[in-house]
Design an enzyme around this catalytic site. Structure first.
Site, PDB file in Angstrom:
ATOM      1  N   ARG A  41       6.300  -6.472  -1.835  1.00 45.72           N
ATOM      2  CA  ARG A  41       5.913  -7.989  -1.879  1.00 45.72           C
ATOM      3  C   ARG A  41       7.173  -8.744  -1.383  1.00 45.72           C
ATOM      4  NH1 ARG A  41       3.663  -6.348  -6.806  1.00 45.72           N
ATOM      5  NH2 ARG A  41       1.434  -5.812  -6.416  1.00 45.72           N
ATOM      6  N   ASP A  73       4.604   1.359   1.478  1.00 49.70           N
ATOM      7  CA  ASP A  73       5.766   2.234   0.429  1.00 49.70           C
ATOM      8  C   ASP A  73       6.340   3.284   1.152  1.00 49.70           C
ATOM      9  OD1 ASP A  73       7.469   3.019  -1.334  1.00 49.70           O
ATOM     10  OD2 ASP A  73       6.136   2.750  -3.057  1.00 49.70           O
ATOM     11  N   ARG A 100     -10.640  -0.575  -9.939  1.00 43.24           N
ATOM     12  CA  ARG A 100      -9.653   0.633  -9.777  1.00 43.24           C
ATOM     13  C   ARG A 100     -10.629   1.764  -9.205  1.00 43.24           C
ATOM     14  NH1 ARG A 100      -5.008   0.817 -12.233  1.00 43.24           N
ATOM     15  NH2 ARG A 100      -5.198   2.939 -12.784  1.00 43.24           N
ATOM     16  N   THR A 158       0.877  -1.088   0.075  1.00 47.50           N
ATOM     17  CA  THR A 158      -0.189  -0.027  -0.101  1.00 47.50           C
ATOM     18  C   THR A 158       0.860   1.322  -0.120  1.00 47.50           C
ATOM     19  OG1 THR A 158      -1.785   1.073   1.069  1.00 47.50           O
ATOM     20  CG2 THR A 158       0.034   0.238   2.570  1.00 47.50           C
ATOM     21  N   GLU A 189       4.403 -11.429 -12.540  1.00 44.38           N
ATOM     22  CA  GLU A 189       3.884 -12.733 -11.796  1.00 44.38           C
ATOM     23  C   GLU A 189       4.697 -13.958 -12.483  1.00 44.38           C
ATOM     24  OE1 GLU A 189       2.377 -10.583 -13.495  1.00 44.38           O
ATOM     25  OE2 GLU A 189       0.532  -9.680 -12.299  1.00 44.38           O
ATOM     26  N   ASP A 228      -4.543  -3.241  -2.747  1.00 45.53           N
ATOM     27  CA  ASP A 228      -5.456  -2.832  -1.942  1.00 45.53           C
ATOM     28  C   ASP A 228      -6.799  -2.092  -2.420  1.00 45.53           C
ATOM     29  OD1 ASP A 228      -4.326  -0.479  -2.566  1.00 45.53           O
ATOM     30  OD2 ASP A 228      -3.811   0.075  -0.802  1.00 45.53           O
ATOM     31  N   ASP A 229      -6.693  -2.066  -3.870  1.00 46.57           N
ATOM     32  CA  ASP A 229      -7.940  -1.556  -4.631  1.00 46.57           C
ATOM     33  C   ASP A 229      -8.781  -2.717  -5.164  1.00 46.57           C
ATOM     34  OD1 ASP A 229      -5.871  -2.408  -6.159  1.00 46.57           O
ATOM     35  OD2 ASP A 229      -6.027  -0.651  -7.658  1.00 46.57           O
TER      36      ASP A 229
END
Lengths: 322, 322
Positions: free
Chosen positions: B148, B100, B297, B70, B268, B182-183
């Site tokens: 992450r 962050d 978003r 976040t 990924e 978080d979105d």
């Protein structure tokens, strides 16, 4: 002399027997008492312990009627899933979900059935004349007016439910009505702030009106003004997400409803001016110093690749509900 | 004769005295015993009752470690409140929230403390070189890479926690790791789909990549391809929200981490290629036919009026957290 001594001992003999018997009777009685006490105490111990303190009976809480207008769009299911999960954290809540559609849609019907919430499913199509034209900015015509009024009609026993709980609250029901659009963000704390509303309660709303927050100004526990950039002189310069109305008050004022023809930013005032004097608004959320609801808006997803693939017959499987 | 009678009475006198005393002593002792028993029973009654039966042991479930990067922005608190309320519906969940930032911020610290969740608070600032420049489109540089990886470091006992649970999972802990921005919007059902992941589980993600949904193609219970418009030939054309990894597998592959320098859309893959062969991916959500997570978003709120009022010294009270 002989007789004399004999009589003395005889007297003593009788007296001592009597004394001994008396002492024995007394002690036996004490023993019986204590045995009784012991069996009483043992019975007390066998009795099950008292039940642990329960959380306050939900029946004791006024019901929160959450009125949510919704319309079909790409993010509709995501928004409604997110909102329904928030509402599932609130006890004694009744969700009035009103679709902007001619009738109930499978997507919304399925979502409500799976939500585990107490709900009433309503549907009313916004008349063409009042619908937003393609490319028109959102503020030209307020959205959800017909839908919120349909929910008020249902609360006032005018029927119209298509699924879920179809009977309106019985007379005398204690409750509060809140108009919660499907895209805002709600803290679970907000609902306990509004639950005991006497007439109309108010609080700040975050990220609205081009400001960090809009909200009532409070002095000595009374609303003395409003922090807003847009027409501060509106009778009630509050956002739809910034107030709740007691159910008995709404039922006592049958003409209180939303006026879709009201000037821009006056939709909330068109309802509230029937219900309360601005000076009697009840400030909540620590005298309107805490933001517990945010006017978030979700971006319209771009579907460029979807259209490309569909032209090639390789579009996303329409059988998969999104 | 005179003497004889006298002696008889004398003997009786002594014997009866002794008997009387003996009886009294016996009875007094019995009384003492019963008083003791009574005080014991009374003490038993004062002791608190045993705790009531608990709900079924959540210890039986593998823990879901949700990793959320976040960063500070206007909608940050709204997004985190919304997500934390969703996570609060999931049993046996541990939230790894990674800011962050150089260190923990009061906004996030307060939110975590109030969330009631089991959490670990981490913080690492994205190096300037990797940060998105003003005006650069989001896809140029992937966001949240450092954060992450910091969460992976913590899981691998490399420390770094600033608050909350600071000890990493003990060796042999059964669990699964999910990277939840978080979105996005998460259905509570999604978490039960991933809980029993053996190596890497996958499912569709809604409203991503310009499509209604992206996701694995499944035949006979095996992943045979991917529905995506963007570089279908990437090793793992899946979104960050579309997979979960078993904790033991992550710990067994200490080099598995995110590569911020990977080509666009390959972030990924940079993790997953260390962990699993694409054909061994475990399809979930009814063979990848159900969308339980949406790549929503949230719009950046406009602050035009805020800036105007601030120039007039009438801006929103900075003491109010939004």
């Amino acid at each position: 002399m002989k007789l004399k001594l004999k009589n003395v001992f005889l007297a003593y003999f009788l007296v001592s027997i009597a004394g001994l018997l008396y002492a024995l009777v007394q002690l036996a009685e004490q023993l019986r008492q204590k045995d009784l006490r012991i069996s009483q105490l043992q019975a007390d111990l066998r009795r099950p312990p008292p039940a642990p303190a329960q959380p306050p009976e939900p029946e004791a809480l006024p019901t929160i009627y959450v009125v949510t207008p919704t319309y079909a769009r790409l993010v509709q299911k995501a928004e409604l899933v997110r909102l329904s999960q928030t509402l599932s954290l609130v006890p004694r809540l009744h969700w009035l979900l009103v679709e902007d559609a001619e009738g109930p849609t499978p997507l919304v019907s399925g979502l409500l059935a799976a939500s585990g919430l107490l709900f009433t499913h309503l549907a009313v199509l916004t008349p063409k004349a009042q619908r937003l034209r393609e490319g028109e900015p959102g503020w030209v015509r307020p959205r959800g007016v017909e839908q919120r009024n349909r929910a008020l009609d249902w609360l006032r026993s005018r029927g119209g439910a298509v699924a879920g709980e179809k009977d309106p609250p019985p007379p005398g029901t204690r409750g509060v009505v809140y108009f919660a659009d499907d895209d805002n963000t709600y803290s679970r704390e907000l609902f306990e702030e509004m639950r005991w509303t006497r007439a109309v309660s108010v609080w700040p709303v975050g990220l609205v009106g081009g400001l960090r927050f809009e909200g009532p100004r409070v002095q000595d526990g009374r609303v003395v003004g409003f922090h807003t950039a847009w027409e501060p002189n509106r009778p009630f310069p509050v956002d739809m997400a910034g107030f709740a109305v007691s159910l008995p008050l709404l039922l006592a004022k049958p003409n209180a409803r939303f006026d879709g023809t009201a000037a821009r930013g006056h939709l909330e005032s068109s309802l509230l001016s029937h219900l309360v004097d601005p000076k009697d608004l009840e400030p909540r959320a620590a005298n309107c110093t805490r933001v517990l609801v945010w006017h978030t808006r979700t971006e319209k997803p771009k579907m460029k690749q979807e259209e490309q693939l569909q032209r090639q017959g390789r579009g996303s499987d329409p059988a998969v509900e999104v």
